[in-house]
Motif scaffolding. Structure first.
Motif, PDB file in Angstrom:
ATOM      1  N   ALA A  29       0.835  -1.203   0.000  1.00  0.00           N
ATOM      2  CA  ALA A  29       0.000   0.000   0.000  1.00  0.00           C
ATOM      3  C   ALA A  29       0.869   1.252   0.000  1.00  0.00           C
ATOM      4  CB  ALA A  29      -0.944  -0.010   1.202  1.00  0.00           C
ATOM      5  N   MET A  30       1.972   1.207   0.757  1.00  0.00           N
ATOM      6  CA  MET A  30       2.899   2.354   0.779  1.00  0.00           C
ATOM      7  C   MET A  30       3.537   2.554  -0.596  1.00  0.00           C
ATOM      8  SD  MET A  30       2.896   3.979   3.634  1.00  0.00           S
ATOM      9  CE  MET A  30       4.423   4.880   3.573  1.00  0.00           C
ATOM     10  N   VAL A  31       3.927   1.462  -1.234  1.00  0.00           N
ATOM     11  CA  VAL A  31       4.520   1.555  -2.572  1.00  0.00           C
ATOM     12  C   VAL A  31       3.520   2.175  -3.540  1.00  0.00           C
ATOM     13  CG1 VAL A  31       5.286   0.162  -4.536  1.00  0.00           C
ATOM     14  CG2 VAL A  31       6.190  -0.298  -2.264  1.00  0.00           C
ATOM     15  N   ARG A  32       2.273   1.724  -3.461  1.00  0.00           N
ATOM     16  CA  ARG A  32       1.228   2.268  -4.347  1.00  0.00           C
ATOM     17  C   ARG A  32       1.033   3.752  -4.095  1.00  0.00           C
ATOM     18  NH1 ARG A  32      -2.399   2.835  -7.912  1.00  0.00           N
ATOM     19  NH2 ARG A  32      -4.633   2.654  -7.609  1.00  0.00           N
ATOM     20  N   LEU A  33       1.031   4.159  -2.844  1.00  0.00           N
ATOM     21  CA  LEU A  33       0.884   5.580  -2.513  1.00  0.00           C
ATOM     22  C   LEU A  33       2.023   6.386  -3.120  1.00  0.00           C
ATOM     23  CD1 LEU A  33      -0.412   7.966  -1.003  1.00  0.00           C
ATOM     24  CD2 LEU A  33       0.899   7.276   1.017  1.00  0.00           C
ATOM     25  N   HIS A  34       3.245   5.888  -2.980  1.00  0.00           N
ATOM     26  CA  HIS A  34       4.401   6.608  -3.538  1.00  0.00           C
ATOM     27  C   HIS A  34       4.313   6.687  -5.064  1.00  0.00           C
ATOM     28  CE1 HIS A  34       6.266   7.167   0.277  1.00  0.00           C
ATOM     29  NE2 HIS A  34       6.401   5.868   0.510  1.00  0.00           N
ATOM     30  N   GLU A  35       3.816   5.623  -5.688  1.00  0.00           N
ATOM     31  CA  GLU A  35       3.649   5.647  -7.142  1.00  0.00           C
ATOM     32  C   GLU A  35       2.641   6.716  -7.552  1.00  0.00           C
ATOM     33  OE1 GLU A  35       2.482   1.665  -8.113  1.00  0.00           O
ATOM     34  OE2 GLU A  35       4.546   0.916  -8.088  1.00  0.00           O
ATOM     35  N   GLU A  36       1.538   6.798  -6.812  1.00  0.00           N
ATOM     36  CA  GLU A  36       0.512   7.795  -7.133  1.00  0.00           C
ATOM     37  C   GLU A  36       1.056   9.210  -6.917  1.00  0.00           C
ATOM     38  OE1 GLU A  36      -2.285   7.149  -8.640  1.00  0.00           O
ATOM     39  OE2 GLU A  36      -2.050   4.978  -8.483  1.00  0.00           O
ATOM     40  N   VAL A  82      -6.436  16.838 -10.547  1.00  0.00           N
ATOM     41  CA  VAL A  82      -7.543  16.659  -9.604  1.00  0.00           C
ATOM     42  C   VAL A  82      -7.835  15.165  -9.450  1.00  0.00           C
ATOM     43  CG1 VAL A  82     -10.040  17.005  -9.286  1.00  0.00           C
ATOM     44  CG2 VAL A  82      -8.574  18.924  -9.930  1.00  0.00           C
ATOM     45  N   LEU A  83      -7.891  14.470 -10.589  1.00  0.00           N
ATOM     46  CA  LEU A  83      -8.138  13.024 -10.542  1.00  0.00           C
ATOM     47  C   LEU A  83      -7.006  12.301  -9.820  1.00  0.00           C
ATOM     48  CD1 LEU A  83      -9.490  12.445 -14.172  1.00  0.00           C
ATOM     49  CD2 LEU A  83     -10.803  12.491 -12.045  1.00  0.00           C
ATOM     50  N   GLN A  84      -5.787  12.742 -10.058  1.00  0.00           N
ATOM     51  CA  GLN A  84      -4.638  12.094  -9.414  1.00  0.00           C
ATOM     52  C   GLN A  84      -4.635  12.343  -7.909  1.00  0.00           C
ATOM     53  OE1 GLN A  84      -2.788   9.933 -10.991  1.00  0.00           O
ATOM     54  NE2 GLN A  84      -1.778   9.460  -9.071  1.00  0.00           N
ATOM     55  N   ARG A  85      -5.057  13.521  -7.495  1.00  0.00           N
ATOM     56  CA  ARG A  85      -5.158  13.791  -6.049  1.00  0.00           C
ATOM     57  C   ARG A  85      -6.196  12.870  -5.409  1.00  0.00           C
ATOM     58  NH1 ARG A  85      -4.476  19.336  -7.837  1.00  0.00           N
ATOM     59  NH2 ARG A  85      -2.405  20.032  -7.213  1.00  0.00           N
ATOM     60  N   GLU A  86      -7.270  12.584  -6.153  1.00  0.00           N
ATOM     61  CA  GLU A  86      -8.285  11.644  -5.658  1.00  0.00           C
ATOM     62  C   GLU A  86      -7.677  10.246  -5.520  1.00  0.00           C
ATOM     63  OE1 GLU A  86     -11.783  10.097  -4.229  1.00  0.00           O
ATOM     64  OE2 GLU A  86     -11.190  12.180  -4.414  1.00  0.00           O
ATOM     65  N   ILE A  88      -4.557   9.596  -4.961  1.00  0.00           N
ATOM     66  CA  ILE A  88      -3.653   9.677  -3.801  1.00  0.00           C
ATOM     67  C   ILE A  88      -4.462   9.559  -2.510  1.00  0.00           C
ATOM     68  CG2 ILE A  88      -2.169  11.252  -2.486  1.00  0.00           C
ATOM     69  CD1 ILE A  88      -1.019  12.193  -5.160  1.00  0.00           C
ATOM     70  N   ARG A  89      -5.605  10.228  -2.463  1.00  0.00           N
ATOM     71  CA  ARG A  89      -6.456  10.147  -1.269  1.00  0.00           C
ATOM     72  C   ARG A  89      -6.902   8.707  -1.035  1.00  0.00           C
ATOM     73  NH1 ARG A  89     -11.352   9.601   0.051  1.00  0.00           N
ATOM     74  NH2 ARG A  89     -12.188   9.668  -2.047  1.00  0.00           N
ATOM     75  N   LYS A  90      -7.291   8.007  -2.108  1.00  0.00           N
ATOM     76  CA  LYS A  90      -7.679   6.601  -1.983  1.00  0.00           C
ATOM     77  C   LYS A  90      -6.505   5.752  -1.511  1.00  0.00           C
ATOM     78  CE  LYS A  90     -11.224   6.656  -5.601  1.00  0.00           C
ATOM     79  NZ  LYS A  90     -11.543   6.175  -6.971  1.00  0.00           N
ATOM     80  N   ALA A  91      -5.333   6.015  -2.061  1.00  0.00           N
ATOM     81  CA  ALA A  91      -4.149   5.250  -1.661  1.00  0.00           C
ATOM     82  C   ALA A  91      -3.804   5.519  -0.201  1.00  0.00           C
ATOM     83  CB  ALA A  91      -2.961   5.592  -2.563  1.00  0.00           C
ATOM     84  N   GLU A  92      -3.976   6.760   0.251  1.00  0.00           N
ATOM     85  CA  GLU A  92      -3.719   7.092   1.655  1.00  0.00           C
ATOM     86  C   GLU A  92      -4.704   6.362   2.568  1.00  0.00           C
ATOM     87  OE1 GLU A  92      -3.964  11.347   1.522  1.00  0.00           O
ATOM     88  OE2 GLU A  92      -1.791  11.576   1.253  1.00  0.00           O
ATOM     89  N   LYS A  94      -6.120   3.520   1.896  1.00  0.00           N
ATOM     90  CA  LYS A  94      -5.706   2.114   1.877  1.00  0.00           C
ATOM     91  C   LYS A  94      -4.513   1.906   2.815  1.00  0.00           C
ATOM     92  CE  LYS A  94      -5.698  -2.072   0.126  1.00  0.00           C
ATOM     93  NZ  LYS A  94      -6.710  -3.038   0.447  1.00  0.00           N
ATOM     94  N   VAL A  95      -3.566   2.838   2.791  1.00  0.00           N
ATOM     95  CA  VAL A  95      -2.411   2.736   3.693  1.00  0.00           C
ATOM     96  C   VAL A  95      -2.877   2.761   5.140  1.00  0.00           C
ATOM     97  CG1 VAL A  95      -0.386   3.993   4.541  1.00  0.00           C
ATOM     98  CG2 VAL A  95      -0.683   3.636   2.086  1.00  0.00           C
ATOM     99  N   GLU A  96      -3.798   3.653   5.461  1.00  0.00           N
ATOM    100  CA  GLU A  96      -4.302   3.749   6.832  1.00  0.00           C
ATOM    101  C   GLU A  96      -5.027   2.464   7.226  1.00  0.00           C
ATOM    102  OE1 GLU A  96      -5.047   5.061  10.611  1.00  0.00           O
ATOM    103  OE2 GLU A  96      -3.629   5.814   9.124  1.00  0.00           O
ATOM    104  N   GLN A  97      -5.801   1.928   6.300  1.00  0.00           N
ATOM    105  CA  GLN A  97      -6.520   0.679   6.554  1.00  0.00           C
ATOM    106  C   GLN A  97      -5.532  -0.467   6.810  1.00  0.00           C
ATOM    107  OE1 GLN A  97      -8.686  -0.673   3.089  1.00  0.00           O
ATOM    108  NE2 GLN A  97     -10.470  -1.145   4.345  1.00  0.00           N
ATOM    109  N   GLU A  98      -4.506  -0.553   5.994  1.00  0.00           N
ATOM    110  CA  GLU A  98      -3.504  -1.613   6.157  1.00  0.00           C
ATOM    111  C   GLU A  98      -2.689  -1.406   7.436  1.00  0.00           C
ATOM    112  OE1 GLU A  98      -3.377  -4.371   4.477  1.00  0.00           O
ATOM    113  OE2 GLU A  98      -4.889  -3.729   3.040  1.00  0.00           O
TER     114      GLU A  98
END
Length: 164
Positions: A29-36, A82-86, A88-92, A94-98
């Motif tokens: 999840a952290m890797v995905r967040l960094h990619e986004e 704007v879409l990319q920030r969304e 990133i928010r989803k990835a964040e 997911k990181v919090e959930q994990e």
């Protein structure tokens, strides 16, 4: 001394595996967040490039078509950002959930380890009590044997004294 066998060792092993899996999921999840976040930075750099091109085209001869295309590209980059920030928010999220899953897994493993430690402490107490009983029995047996030998000697001495 007998060997300690924790009867819930398989549960502890499962908890350790779940924790390992949760760590891997958190890392992914952290890797995905960094990619986004990297994608957003790339979009921002691309937008800056379009803005530089727009400034350059305003200094040079005015080509209305190029200016419109550049303006359209800048607006598209804003939409993409704007879409990319969304994303990133989803990835964040997911990181919090994990992270929460990982914390729960760690807590459950620690509980199992504490139960194992408590079971081991009980086992050691039982072992000490058993050893103490064995030592007491051995001491009683040895004392009884010595007392029997002493009484045998006393009888032999009395018998020898009576013969005389």
């Amino acid at each position: 001394m007998s060997k300690f066998i924790y009867r819930m060792q398989n549960i502890l092993n499962i908890k350790e595996k779940l924790e390992t899996q949760a760590r891997m999921d958190f890392g992914l999840a952290m890797v995905r967040l960094h990619e986004e976040e990297d994608k957003l930075e790339a979009l921002q750099r691309r937008k800056l490039g379009y803005e530089e091109t727009a400034r350059g085209s305003l200094r040079d001869a005015l080509h209305i078509r190029d200016i419109r295309e550049n303006k359209e590209a800048i607006l598209r980059m804003d939409e993409y950002m704007v879409l990319q920030r969304e994303e990133i928010r989803k990835a964040e999220q997911k990181v919090e959930q994990e992270r929460q899953k990982l914390q729960q897994s760690i807590q459950e493993r620690k509980i199992q380890e504490k139960l194992r430690e408590n079971a081991f402490a009980v086992f050691m107490g039982e072992e000490k009590a058993r050893e103490s009983r064995e030592i007491d029995e051995l001491t009683s047996y040895t004392y009884g044997q010595k007392k029997a030998e002493d009484s045998e000697e006393a009888k032999e001495v009395e018998a020898a004294a009576g013969l005389m």
